[in-house]
Enzyme design. Structure first.
Site, PDB file in Angstrom:
ATOM      1  N   GLY A 166       0.831  -1.209   0.000  1.00  0.00           N
ATOM      2  CA  GLY A 166       0.000   0.000   0.000  1.00  0.00           C
ATOM      3  C   GLY A 166       0.861   1.253   0.000  1.00  0.00           C
ATOM      4  CG  ASP A 216       1.894  -1.133 -11.250  1.00  0.00           C
ATOM      5  OD1 ASP A 216       2.291  -0.039 -11.699  1.00  0.00           O
ATOM      6  OD2 ASP A 216       0.931  -1.242 -10.485  1.00  0.00           O
TER       7      ASP A 216
HETATM    8  P1  ATP Z   1       0.200   0.529  -5.354  1.00  0.00           P
HETATM    9  O1  ATP Z   1      -0.713  -0.397  -6.093  1.00  0.00           O
HETATM   10  O2  ATP Z   1      -0.458   1.827  -5.001  1.00  0.00           O
HETATM   11  O3  ATP Z   1       1.514   0.695  -6.015  1.00  0.00           O
HETATM   12  P2  ATP Z   1       0.645  -1.674  -3.562  1.00  0.00           P
HETATM   13  O4  ATP Z   1       0.698  -2.524  -4.764  1.00  0.00           O
HETATM   14  O5  ATP Z   1       1.738  -1.847  -2.569  1.00  0.00           O
HETATM   15  O6  ATP Z   1       0.554  -0.144  -3.919  1.00  0.00           O
HETATM   16  P3  ATP Z   1      -1.979  -2.804  -3.249  1.00  0.00           P
HETATM   17  O7  ATP Z   1      -2.178  -2.724  -4.714  1.00  0.00           O
HETATM   18  O8  ATP Z   1      -3.112  -2.417  -2.344  1.00  0.00           O
HETATM   19  O9  ATP Z   1      -0.726  -1.938  -2.784  1.00  0.00           O
HETATM   20  O10 ATP Z   1      -1.537  -4.318  -2.942  1.00  0.00           O
HETATM   21  C1  ATP Z   1      -1.178  -4.749  -1.645  1.00  0.00           C
HETATM   22  C2  ATP Z   1      -1.546  -6.216  -1.520  1.00  0.00           C
HETATM   23  O11 ATP Z   1      -0.630  -7.050  -2.293  1.00  0.00           O
HETATM   24  C3  ATP Z   1      -1.384  -6.749  -0.104  1.00  0.00           C
HETATM   25  O12 ATP Z   1      -2.528  -6.461   0.687  1.00  0.00           O
HETATM   26  C4  ATP Z   1      -1.220  -8.254  -0.351  1.00  0.00           C
HETATM   27  O13 ATP Z   1      -2.459  -8.873  -0.592  1.00  0.00           O
HETATM   28  C5  ATP Z   1      -0.396  -8.290  -1.637  1.00  0.00           C
HETATM   29  N1  ATP Z   1       1.050  -8.350  -1.276  1.00  0.00           N
HETATM   30  C6  ATP Z   1       1.978  -7.418  -1.519  1.00  0.00           C
HETATM   31  N2  ATP Z   1       3.204  -7.795  -1.042  1.00  0.00           N
HETATM   32  C7  ATP Z   1       3.043  -9.000  -0.485  1.00  0.00           C
HETATM   33  C8  ATP Z   1       3.914  -9.913   0.187  1.00  0.00           C
HETATM   34  N3  ATP Z   1       5.209  -9.646   0.387  1.00  0.00           N
HETATM   35  N4  ATP Z   1       3.379 -11.058   0.638  1.00  0.00           N
HETATM   36  C9  ATP Z   1       2.069 -11.328   0.444  1.00  0.00           C
HETATM   37  N5  ATP Z   1       1.198 -10.519  -0.176  1.00  0.00           N
HETATM   38  C10 ATP Z   1       1.668  -9.359  -0.634  1.00  0.00           C
HETATM   39  C1  GLA Z   2      -1.468   1.566 -10.061  1.00  0.00           C
HETATM   40  C2  GLA Z   2      -1.816   0.615 -11.203  1.00  0.00           C
HETATM   41  C3  GLA Z   2      -1.093   1.009 -12.486  1.00  0.00           C
HETATM   42  C4  GLA Z   2      -1.290   2.488 -12.795  1.00  0.00           C
HETATM   43  C5  GLA Z   2      -1.016   3.349 -11.563  1.00  0.00           C
HETATM   44  C6  GLA Z   2      -1.345   4.796 -11.810  1.00  0.00           C
HETATM   45  O1  GLA Z   2      -0.140   1.419  -9.687  1.00  0.00           O
HETATM   46  O2  GLA Z   2      -1.490  -0.698 -10.852  1.00  0.00           O
HETATM   47  O3  GLA Z   2      -1.529   0.196 -13.547  1.00  0.00           O
HETATM   48  O4  GLA Z   2      -2.570   2.726 -13.311  1.00  0.00           O
HETATM   49  O5  GLA Z   2      -1.740   2.902 -10.432  1.00  0.00           O
HETATM   50  O6  GLA Z   2      -0.547   5.290 -12.819  1.00  0.00           O
HETATM   51 MG    MG Z   3      -0.761  -2.401  -6.348  1.00  0.00          MG
END
Ligand code: ATP
Ligand code: GLA
Ligand code: MG
Length: 531
Positions: A166, A216
Site C-alpha cells: 500500500g 507495474d
Molecule cells: P500501489 O498499487 O499503489 O503501487 P501496492 O501494490 O503496494 O501499492 P496494493 O495494490 O493495495 O498496494 O496491494 C497490496 C496487496 O498485495 C497486499 O494487501 C497483499 O495482498 C499483496 N502483497 C503485496 N506484497 C506482499 C507480500 N510480500 N506477501 C504477500 N502478499 C503481498
Molecule cells: C497503479 C496501477 C497502475 C497504474 C497506476 C497509476 O499502480 O497498478 O496500472 O494505473 O496505479 O498510474
Molecule cells: Mg498495487
C-alpha cells in the site's frame, strides 16, 4: 525467440542485485523458514521487484506511454511442487500475512476467486497468479496438463517481501509476478519470455476487482540495472530500457522515494478511488466519441472506449490523417496539444459540465436511458460517487500523456547535446506540473502528499510528485547525488519527525529509499542448483 523477445533470466549468482549480501541472507532465512515449516527442502526461487513511476500516472489504462523503473525492493518466493497433491500452502515472513491453505480444483479447471463469499486475503493475490499461469500453460504447454484433464501440481511457497504494501511502489505486481513465476516453475514450464509474462500478468489484479493497467508488471519484469523504462502499450505492450544523461564528473542525477506512510489499500478503496477513475475515463472516452459520431474499439478495462482510442479515431476518422504509431514523439505531442484545445470548446464540455455530470445528465448526453447507462458503466465494477468528473479526468489523461512525451523530448535533447543539467530543470518542472494535475484534475493527491512535495522542493528537489495510484503511498523526487543528503535531512525533520514523533531509525530507513534502477523479474539458482 528473438532478441526483442528475451526470456525471463535465471541468475546463478546474486551479483545482479545492488546488495547481494542482503539478498543472500534473506534467501537463506526464507529457505530455513520453508524447511522448518514444511519439513522439506524447497526446489526453486522466484523474484520480482517493485517499481517507481517517474512520470505518467493514471494513463496506462488509457494506453498512453509511461516512464517507470524497477527498484531494489522486491518479493522473493522459495517453493516446491507436490505433483501428487492438490493442496497449496503459503507462508510469509511478514506476520501480517498469516499462513494460507487451499485446494486446487481436482477436475483440472482453472481456480476461481469467489469474491462474494470467500474471505479476502493475500492468498487471493496468489490465486490471481494461479489463474493466469494455468491459462498460459493450457494455451502453450497443454501436454504438461494432459490437455487440461490433469490439475495443476500442488505447491508450497514461502514468501519474503521488502516492497512496502500500500506504499505506491506496487507490492501487488511484485507479489503477483513472483507468484506466477513460482507456479510456472512448479508445473515444469521450461521458460517464459518477458513479453508473455507481462501479457499474462497485466490482468492479474482484475481477478481481485482492481482494474489496473499494465505499467507495474511491465516495469517489474523488464527492469534493468541503471536504466529506466519507456513502457508502451500500442501497438504492443513492451518495456524499452533507457539511460538518463550524466550531470557532471562530480554529480549524478538521483531519484529519492519517500513513503508518506499513509497506506492506500487498492482493493478496499477501489470503488471511490482507482476503479472510479477507470470508469470516469471510460465514460469520458465514449462521450467524446459520441460528440463526433465515432464508434471506438471497446478496449478499456470496463469494455468502454479508451481515451487513446478516441485520440486515434478522431485523427483517422474525423481528420483523415494517418494513425499515430506511438513512436514519433512530435506527432504525439501535436495531437495531444490539439485534443487538449478541443476539450475546452463549449460544445464539448459546457461550463456546467466542467463542474461534474450526474448520471441523468451523462445518460442524456450519450443518448441512452439512465438504466442503460448504469448497466453499461456502473455495474461491471462497483463505484460510488456524487458527480462524475469527466472533464477533469479527460484533461488529466491527455495533459499527463503530453508530459510523458515532453519528457522524452527533453531526454533526447539532453543526450544529444550533453546537457544533463538542463534536463534536471526541465524534467523537474514537468514532474511538478504532473503533481498539480494529479492533485487538481485527478484528485488523487491530498494535503499531506502535497506537503511532502513542498518540503522537498524547498530543500533540493527539482521535481516531486506522487508515484503510482496515489491517495497515500509514496512521492518520488528528482535530485542530484550532492543534494540528496540535505533533501533526506529536511524530509526527516520536517515531515517524518513532525508527523510521527516516535518514528524509529529503522522505520525511517524503510520509508526513505534512495533507489537505483534495478534488475527485473528472475529465477535464482544457487551453486548451479535451483537451490
Ligand atoms: P500501489 O498499487 O499503489 O503501487 P501496492 O501494490 O503496494 O501499492 P496494493 O495494490 O493495495 O498496494 O496491494 C497490496 C496487496 O498485495 C497486499 O494487501 C497483499 O495482498 C499483496 N502483497 C503485496 N506484497 C506482499 C507480500 N510480500 N506477501 C504477500 N502478499 C503481498
Ligand atoms: C497503479 C496501477 C497502475 C497504474 C497506476 C497509476 O499502480 O497498478 O496500472 O494505473 O496505479 O498510474
Ligand atoms: Mg498495487
Amino acid at each position: 525467440m528473438t532478441i526483442e523477445d528475451p526470456i525471463v533470466p535465471t541468475f546463478e549468482s546474486l551479483s545482479f542485485s545492488s546488495n547481494p549480501q542482503l539478498l543472500e541472507s534473506r534467501i537463506k532465512k526464507l529457505i530455513e523458514k520453508f524447511t522448518i515449516n514444511f519439513k522439506d527442502e524447497p526446489e526453486f526461487i522466484s523474484r520480482s521487484p517493485g517499481r517507481v513511476n517517474l512520470i505518467g500516472d493514471h494513463i496506462d489504462y488509457n494506453f498512453f506511454p509511461v516512464l517507470p523503473m524497477a527498484i531494489d525492493v522486491d518479493v522473493i518466493g522459495v517453493g516446491k511442487s507436490y505433483p501428487d497433491s492438490l493442496e497449496v500452502q503459503l507462508i510469509n515472513t511478514d506476520e501480517a500475512f498469516t499462513p494460507q491453505t487451499f485446494v486446487l480444483p481436482a477436475d483440472g479447471s482453472v481456480i476461481e476467486i469467489d469474491s462474494e463469499n470467500e474471505s479476502f486475503s493475500w492468498a487471493s493475490y496468489f490465486k490471481c497468479g494461479l489463474i493466469v499461469a494455468h491459462k498460459y500453460i493450457l494455451e502453450n504447454h497443454a501436454h504438461l496438463l494432459d490437455s487440461g484433464k490433469k490439475p495443476l501440481n500442488g505447491l508450497k511457497v514461502a514468501f519474503d517481501g521488502t516492497v512496502p504494501t500500500g506504499g505506491g511502489l506496487s507490492s501487488s505486481a511484485a507479489f503477483c509476478v513472483a507468484s506466477t513465476l513460482a507456479i510456472l516453475k512448479a508445473n515444469n514450464v521450461p521458460q517464459i519470455s518477458k513479453k508473455d509474462l507481462t501479457r499474462i500478468t497485466v490482468v492479474c489484479e482484475h481477478y481481485v476487482g482492481v482494474n489496473t493497467g499494465g505499467m507495474d508488471q511491465c516495469a517489474s519484469i523488464y527492469g534493468e540495472a541503471s536504466k529506466a523504462l519507456l513502457v508502451k502499450f500500442k501497438p504492443n505492450l513492451i518495456g524499452v530500457p533507457f539511460k538518463f544523461p550524466s550531470i557532471s564528473d562530480s554529480e549524478e542525477l538521483a531519484f529519492l522515494i519517500t513513503n508518506s506512510l499513509q497506506k492506500s489499500n487498492k482493493h478496499e478503496t477501489a470503488p471511490i478511488h482507482y476503479n472510479l477513475r477507470v470508469v470516469e475515463m471510460g465514460i469520458g472516452a465514449d462521450l467524446l466519441a459520441h460528440k463526433f459520431g465515432l464508434t471506438l474499439p471497446k478496449d478499456s478495462n470496463i469494455k468502454s472506449g479508451s481515451l487513446r482510442g478516441f485520440l486515434d479515431s478522431y485523427y483517422t476518422d474525423v481528420l483523415h490523417e494517418k494513425p499515430w504509431d506511438g513512436n514519433d514523439v512530435d506527432v504525439g505531442v501535436a495531437r495531444l496539444e490539439q485534443v487538449l484545445k478541443l476539450i475546452e470548446k463549449p460544445e464539448i464540455f459546457t461550463a456546467e459540465e466542467k463542474v461534474g455530470f450526474s448520471v441523468d445528465h451523462a445518460s442524456q448526453v450519450l443518448g441512452i436511458t439512465s438504466q442503460q447507462f448504469t448497466e453499461t458503466y456502473l455495474t461491471k465494477v462497483p463505484v460510488r460517487f456524487e458527480v462524475l468528473k469527466l472533464y477533469q479526468r479527460v484533461k488529466h489523461v491527455y495533459a499527463e500523456s503530453l508530459k510523458v512525451l515532453q519528457s522524452l523530448r527533453e531526454l533526447e535533447k539532453a543526450n544529444a547535446n550533453n546537457e544533463g543539467e538542463k534536463f534536471l530543470t526541465a524534467f523537474g518542472k514537468i514532474m511538478n506540473e504532473s503533481q498539480t494535475s494529479l492533485d487538481e484534475l485527478n484528485n488523487s493527491s491530498n494535503e499531506k502528499l502535497n506537503e511532502i512535495c513542498a518540503i522537498a522542493l524547498a530543500n533540493g528537489s527539482y521535481g516531486s510528485r506522487i508515484t503510482g495510484a496515489g491517495w497515500g503511498g509514496s512521492i518520488v523526487h528528482l535530485t542530484t547525488t550532492k543534494k540528496l543528503p540535505g533533501l533526506i535531512e529536511a524530509l526527516t525533520e520536517k515531515y517524518y519527525k513532525a508527523e510521527f514523533p516516535g518514528i524509529t531509525e529503522e522505520e525511517l530507513k524503510e520509508a526513505i529509499v534512495d533507489s537505483k534502477p534495478a534488475t527485473g523479474s528472475c529465477y535464482i539458482k544457487i551453486d548451479g542448483k535451483w537451490l
